[in-house]
Design a protein around this motif. Structure first.
Motif, short mmCIF file in Angstrom:
data_model
loop_
_atom_site.label_atom_id
_atom_site.label_comp_id
_atom_site.label_asym_id
_atom_site.label_seq_id
_atom_site.Cartn_x
_atom_site.Cartn_y
_atom_site.Cartn_z
N LEU A 199 0.85 -1.19 0.00
CA LEU A 199 0.00 0.00 0.00
C LEU A 199 0.89 1.25 0.00
O LEU A 199 1.67 1.45 0.92
CB LEU A 199 -0.91 0.01 1.23
N TYR A 200 0.76 2.04 -1.05
CA TYR A 200 1.46 3.32 -1.12
C TYR A 200 0.49 4.43 -0.71
O TYR A 200 -0.71 4.36 -1.01
CB TYR A 200 1.94 3.62 -2.53
N ILE A 201 1.00 5.45 -0.05
CA ILE A 201 0.21 6.63 0.31
C ILE A 201 1.05 7.87 0.00
O ILE A 201 2.24 7.92 0.30
CB ILE A 201 -0.19 6.61 1.80
N SER A 202 0.41 8.84 -0.63
CA SER A 202 1.11 10.06 -1.02
C SER A 202 1.15 11.06 0.14
O SER A 202 0.16 11.24 0.85
CB SER A 202 0.40 10.71 -2.21
N GLN A 203 2.32 11.68 0.30
CA GLN A 203 2.44 12.82 1.23
C GLN A 203 2.95 14.03 0.45
O GLN A 203 3.97 14.62 0.79
CB GLN A 203 3.36 12.48 2.39
N GLY A 204 2.23 14.37 -0.59
CA GLY A 204 2.60 15.52 -1.41
C GLY A 204 3.80 15.23 -2.29
O GLY A 204 3.68 14.63 -3.34
N GLN A 205 4.96 15.65 -1.85
CA GLN A 205 6.19 15.46 -2.63
C GLN A 205 6.92 14.17 -2.28
O GLN A 205 8.03 13.94 -2.77
CB GLN A 205 7.12 16.66 -2.43
N SER A 206 6.32 13.33 -1.45
CA SER A 206 6.96 12.06 -1.09
C SER A 206 5.92 10.94 -1.09
O SER A 206 4.71 11.19 -1.17
CB SER A 206 7.64 12.15 0.27
N THR A 207 6.41 9.69 -1.02
CA THR A 207 5.54 8.52 -1.02
C THR A 207 5.90 7.60 0.13
O THR A 207 7.08 7.26 0.31
CB THR A 207 5.66 7.76 -2.35
N LEU A 208 4.89 7.20 0.91
CA LEU A 208 5.07 6.26 2.00
C LEU A 208 4.70 4.85 1.51
O LEU A 208 3.91 4.69 0.59
CB LEU A 208 4.17 6.63 3.18
N ALA A 209 5.27 3.82 2.16
CA ALA A 209 5.00 2.44 1.77
C ALA A 209 4.64 1.60 3.00
O ALA A 209 5.27 1.73 4.05
CB ALA A 209 6.20 1.83 1.06
N TYR A 210 3.64 0.73 2.83
CA TYR A 210 3.17 -0.16 3.88
C TYR A 210 2.96 -1.56 3.29
O TYR A 210 2.86 -1.71 2.07
CB TYR A 210 1.84 0.33 4.47
N TRP A 211 2.84 -2.57 4.15
CA TRP A 211 2.59 -3.92 3.66
C TRP A 211 1.72 -4.70 4.64
O TRP A 211 1.65 -4.39 5.83
CB TRP A 211 3.91 -4.68 3.43
N SER A 212 1.04 -5.73 4.10
CA SER A 212 0.25 -6.63 4.93
C SER A 212 0.13 -7.95 4.21
O SER A 212 0.06 -8.00 2.98
CB SER A 212 -1.15 -6.05 5.17
N GLN A 213 0.11 -9.05 4.97
CA GLN A 213 -0.11 -10.35 4.36
C GLN A 213 -1.58 -10.58 4.03
O GLN A 213 -1.91 -11.40 3.19
CB GLN A 213 0.40 -11.46 5.28
N ALA A 214 -2.48 -9.84 4.70
CA ALA A 214 -3.92 -9.95 4.46
C ALA A 214 -4.42 -8.68 3.80
O ALA A 214 -4.08 -7.57 4.22
CB ALA A 214 -4.66 -10.18 5.77
N MET A 215 -5.24 -8.83 2.76
CA MET A 215 -5.73 -7.66 2.03
C MET A 215 -6.42 -6.67 2.96
O MET A 215 -6.21 -5.46 2.88
CB MET A 215 -6.69 -8.09 0.92
N HIS A 216 -7.26 -7.17 3.87
CA HIS A 216 -8.02 -6.29 4.76
C HIS A 216 -7.42 -6.25 6.16
O HIS A 216 -8.14 -6.03 7.15
CB HIS A 216 -9.48 -6.73 4.80
#
Length: 204
Positions: free
Chosen positions: A148-165
């Motif tokens: 899962l990527y999330i935008s913070q304007g001029q940067s991008t954060l990254a997250y992960w999970s083994q389960a979709m929800h």
């Protein structure tokens, strides 16, 4: 080098995301979907309204939907939950505040137009002061984990999970969980042949 799809008729919409299921392509923008049937070569005449309700049946406000197909063929939307927010849903009024990112599963028979939000949050980000923002989630699967990527304007954060929800975790290898400072509004893709992650962002 990218080329526009022949005969594609553009329409107004922010931060689009596309998903293909069978012979149909779905382009999502906030509150809308436009579908293309590849078997008949026909587009929807106009974008169609897309609604999300919570588990109690209450309407959910949302922006920046990102689509993915789950293991049983349902379209799933990840989005910035903007329920009850006044003003720009990516920022705070006033600061500080917490941005909530959620997911919702397609209602059977709705053809990508009605969704039910799943319980819990996929990710949450606390914004402490202006001009901090959090928006534009993008979800994809790399064969093992959901990214899962999330935008913070001029940067991008990254997250992960083994389960979709599930609850998405940060990557400890990235300082402050920042994948890149080279741009936001991310879109991610995993290439099975090269076993590499591709990340597209806007950049100045």
């Amino acid at each position: 080098s990218w080329t526009l799809i022949p005969n594609f008729l553009s329409y107004s919409g922010s931060v689009p995301d596309v998903v293909i299921r069978g012979n149909k392509l779905y382009i999502y923008t906030p509150g809308k979907v436009k579908r293309f049937d590849k078997s008949t070569n026909v587009w929807d005449t106009n974008p169609v309204n897309v609604s999300i309700v919570d588990l109690a049946g209450n309407q959910v406000s949302y922006v920046d939907p990102s689509a993915i197909i789950d293991s049983v063929g349902n379209i799933v939307l990840f989005f910035l939950n903007s329920t009850g927010i006044i003003g720009d849903p990516a920022g705070c009024n006033p600061y500080p505040c917490t941005k909530i990112f959620s997911s919702a599963i397609e209602v059977n028979g709705s053809d990508g137009t009605q969704f039910v939000m799943q319980g819990g949050n996929r990710a949450s980000i606390t914004l402490n002061n202006s001009p901090q923002t959090a928006s534009d989630p993008d979800i994809y699967f790399d064969g093992q984990d959901y990214i899962l990527y999330i935008s913070q304007g001029q940067s991008t954060l990254a997250y992960w999970s083994q389960a979709m929800h599930g609850i998405y975790q940060t990557f400890i290898i990235f300082p402050s969980n920042v994948l890149t400072n080279a741009g936001g509004i991310p879109c991610g893709y995993y290439d099975n042949v090269s076993a590499k992650h591709w990340t597209y962002v806007h950049a100045n």
